[in-house]
Design a protein around this motif. Structure first.
Motif, PDB file in Angstrom:
ATOM      1  N   GLN A 190     -73.684 -15.039  38.446  1.00 60.40           N
ATOM      2  CA  GLN A 190     -75.132 -14.895  38.492  1.00 60.40           C
ATOM      3  C   GLN A 190     -75.724 -15.424  39.789  1.00 60.40           C
ATOM      4  OE1 GLN A 190     -73.457 -17.037  36.726  1.00 60.40           O
ATOM      5  NE2 GLN A 190     -74.523 -18.963  36.404  1.00 60.40           N
ATOM      6  N   SER A 227     -75.932 -23.163  32.687  1.00 58.63           N
ATOM      7  CA  SER A 227     -74.675 -23.097  33.439  1.00 58.63           C
ATOM      8  C   SER A 227     -74.343 -24.450  34.070  1.00 58.63           C
ATOM      9  CB  SER A 227     -74.678 -22.002  34.509  1.00 58.63           C
ATOM     10  OG  SER A 227     -75.384 -22.385  35.676  1.00 58.63           O
ATOM     11  N   ASP A 284     -73.084  -9.418  25.838  1.00 62.59           N
ATOM     12  CA  ASP A 284     -73.747  -9.077  27.097  1.00 62.59           C
ATOM     13  C   ASP A 284     -73.977  -7.572  27.163  1.00 62.59           C
ATOM     14  OD1 ASP A 284     -74.763 -10.018  29.663  1.00 62.59           O
ATOM     15  OD2 ASP A 284     -73.117  -8.894  30.559  1.00 62.59           O
ATOM     16  N   ASP A 302     -74.068 -16.294  27.488  1.00 64.35           N
ATOM     17  CA  ASP A 302     -74.163 -16.467  28.939  1.00 64.35           C
ATOM     18  C   ASP A 302     -75.521 -17.067  29.281  1.00 64.35           C
ATOM     19  OD1 ASP A 302     -71.715 -15.196  30.243  1.00 64.35           O
ATOM     20  OD2 ASP A 302     -72.336 -13.593  28.890  1.00 64.35           O
ATOM     21  N   CYS A 303     -75.592 -17.745  30.432  1.00 60.64           N
ATOM     22  CA  CYS A 303     -76.841 -18.433  30.777  1.00 60.64           C
ATOM     23  C   CYS A 303     -78.006 -17.460  30.954  1.00 60.64           C
ATOM     24  CB  CYS A 303     -76.642 -19.296  32.021  1.00 60.64           C
ATOM     25  SG  CYS A 303     -76.285 -18.384  33.536  1.00 60.64           S
ATOM     26  N   TRP A 304     -77.736 -16.250  31.429  1.00 61.76           N
ATOM     27  CA  TRP A 304     -78.836 -15.299  31.665  1.00 61.76           C
ATOM     28  C   TRP A 304     -79.323 -14.647  30.365  1.00 61.76           C
ATOM     29  CZ3 TRP A 304     -73.926 -14.872  33.738  1.00 61.76           C
ATOM     30  CH2 TRP A 304     -73.094 -13.879  33.220  1.00 61.76           C
ATOM     31  N   HIS A 305     -78.786 -15.060  29.226  1.00 59.46           N
ATOM     32  CA  HIS A 305     -79.259 -14.564  27.932  1.00 59.46           C
ATOM     33  C   HIS A 305     -80.411 -15.401  27.367  1.00 59.46           C
ATOM     34  CE1 HIS A 305     -74.990 -12.703  27.217  1.00 59.46           C
ATOM     35  NE2 HIS A 305     -75.748 -11.958  28.013  1.00 59.46           N
ATOM     36  N   SER A 357     -66.763 -17.981  23.220  1.00 63.39           N
ATOM     37  CA  SER A 357     -67.435 -18.455  24.429  1.00 63.39           C
ATOM     38  C   SER A 357     -67.736 -17.283  25.364  1.00 63.39           C
ATOM     39  CB  SER A 357     -66.547 -19.484  25.145  1.00 63.39           C
ATOM     40  OG  SER A 357     -67.193 -19.995  26.287  1.00 63.39           O
ATOM     41  N   GLU A 358     -69.014 -16.900  25.383  1.00 62.42           N
ATOM     42  CA  GLU A 358     -69.524 -15.839  26.247  1.00 62.42           C
ATOM     43  C   GLU A 358     -68.769 -14.520  26.047  1.00 62.42           C
ATOM     44  OE1 GLU A 358     -69.752 -17.329  30.260  1.00 62.42           O
ATOM     45  OE2 GLU A 358     -70.880 -19.104  29.668  1.00 62.42           O
ATOM     46  N   ILE A 365     -74.808  -9.480  38.660  1.00 55.70           N
ATOM     47  CA  ILE A 365     -75.295  -9.547  37.281  1.00 55.70           C
ATOM     48  C   ILE A 365     -76.712  -8.987  37.222  1.00 55.70           C
ATOM     49  CG2 ILE A 365     -75.892 -11.090  35.371  1.00 55.70           C
ATOM     50  CD1 ILE A 365     -72.943 -10.948  35.793  1.00 55.70           C
ATOM     51  N   THR A 375     -69.177 -25.532  28.268  1.00 54.27           N
ATOM     52  CA  THR A 375     -67.770 -25.203  28.040  1.00 54.27           C
ATOM     53  C   THR A 375     -67.027 -26.398  27.451  1.00 54.27           C
ATOM     54  OG1 THR A 375     -67.848 -23.640  29.893  1.00 54.27           O
ATOM     55  CG2 THR A 375     -65.671 -24.283  29.105  1.00 54.27           C
ATOM     56  N   PHE A 404     -62.960 -19.376  27.841  1.00 63.45           N
ATOM     57  CA  PHE A 404     -63.853 -18.232  27.699  1.00 63.45           C
ATOM     58  C   PHE A 404     -63.155 -17.128  26.912  1.00 63.45           C
ATOM     59  CE2 PHE A 404     -65.144 -20.431  31.559  1.00 63.45           C
ATOM     60  CZ  PHE A 404     -66.502 -20.608  31.329  1.00 63.45           C
TER      61      PHE A 404
END
Length: 337
Positions: free
Chosen positions: A199, A90, A117, A159-162, A111-112, A205, A95, A50
């Motif tokens: 998350q 996720s 964010d 990130d997954c929440w994006h 990576s993220e 988050i 990764t 990351f």
């Protein structure tokens, strides 16, 4: 956020000591005044799992930070255009994918990165002041600055929440391939039960953008401390959002079960990434080890993760599973042959 603040611990460098932004990378953004916080990495390549790990690996005495007006993004060193954006749900092999690509000297892999964010948070809360697509393009350029002659491809994993921001990113970068990685939801949940991502812990988050996009009518209030219930709701939102994005956008769908072979057949060709036999062998060797612990050969997840666990009540994974199955139908239908 606290994670970004931790990355900004170092000796602060003023403008007189800083000739240019070469070797400096954005870490966080501030709204008032509009500014960017940076960390100096020099020629160090981003090869850790990351973005924040690469910064953490830097010796304490070498850590330098600075702040500039947002307008400094207009005056950047030479940069590499993005070759691919990676979105995911996720714990689905994203990764592993970025770690394999990071072995290629021609690839810059981010990576993220927390700066993105920070940008999405600002754009969500202050859309009239955060700069929109232009600022995103300049941030990506700052992350993709060229520091080594071989570098010609930039890969960014979000990130997954994006996930809700896929249309925004694609509008800012038309023509850049967008990969969407996913996995059977029960296996993802099992992985988070062993070690929960941020998350999956309520309040760590800001998931308001994701929740607003996939509102669940009549959802009951979760009991305090119901981590599994929260995790299931997050997964349901991720899969529903991913399905909606796949229906409306041109995404390269990728299932966890295709890894790692799909990286070199056909993803490298799809992304226009050529590599020598030696580079390909190095990439394939890295793909055989744990994504986050490169010294450990990957033997598969523990048995509980391979069998979907019984979902907690009253929440269920039925909706996430339905979305997953639809994604798989679309992926298989789009596959050649």
């Amino acid at each position: 956020m606290l994670a970004e603040q931790a990355l900004l611990r170092g000796r602060e460098v003023g403008p007189a000591e800083r000739q240019s932004l070469h070797g400096w990378f954005p870490v966080s953004l501030q709204h008032d005044p509009a500014s960017v916080w940076w960390r100096f990495l020099g020629d160090q390549r981003f090869t850790a799992p990351f973005f924040e790990d690469s910064l953490a690996w830097q010796a304490v005495q070498d850590r330098k930070v600075c702040t500039t007006p947002l307008s400094a993004l207009e005056d950047l060193p030479e940069n590499v255009p993005p070759a691919a954006f990676i979105f995911h749900v996720s714990r689905c092999g994203s990764t592993l994918l970025t770690q394999a690509l990071a072995t290629l000297p021609q690839c810059i892999v981010m990576s993220e990165p927390p700066a993105l964010d920070a940008f999405f948070r600002l754009h969500h809360r202050h859309p009239e002041h955060s700069g929109g697509a232009h600022t995103l393009r300049r941030l990506v350029a700052a992350l993709g600055q060229k520091r080594h002659p071989a570098e010609r491809h930039l890969v960014i994993k979000f990130d997954c929440w994006h996930l809700p921001w896929i249309p925004f990113v694609q509008a800012a970068f038309p023509g850049t391939p967008t990969v969407f990685l996913y996995r059977e939801p029960g296996e993802v949940l099992a992985s988070h039960r062993r070690q929960r991502g941020r998350q999956m812990v309520p309040g760590l988050i800001d998931l308001s953008r994701l929740a607003a996009l996939v509102q669940r009518p009549g959802a009951q209030e979760l009991a305090p401390g119901d981590l599994d219930g929260h995790a299931v709701r997050v997964l349901e939102s991720l899969y529903r959002c991913g399905l909606e994005m796949a229906a409306a956008s041109n995404l390269l769908l990728m299932d966890y079960g295709q890894l790692p072979d799909v990286i070199w057949n056909p993803l490298l060709d799809t992304l226009g990434m050529e590599c020598t036999p030696t580079e390909l062998a190095t990439l394939q060797a890295r793909a055989g080890f744990h994504s986050k612990h490169s010294g450990n050969r990957f033997q598969g997840d523990p048995a509980p993760a391979r069998a979907a666990p019984s979902p907690p009540t009253p929440e269920r994974l039925d909706e996430a599973t339905r979305c997953y199955q639809q994604l798989e139908q679309w992926r298989l239908a789009r596959s050649p042959g």
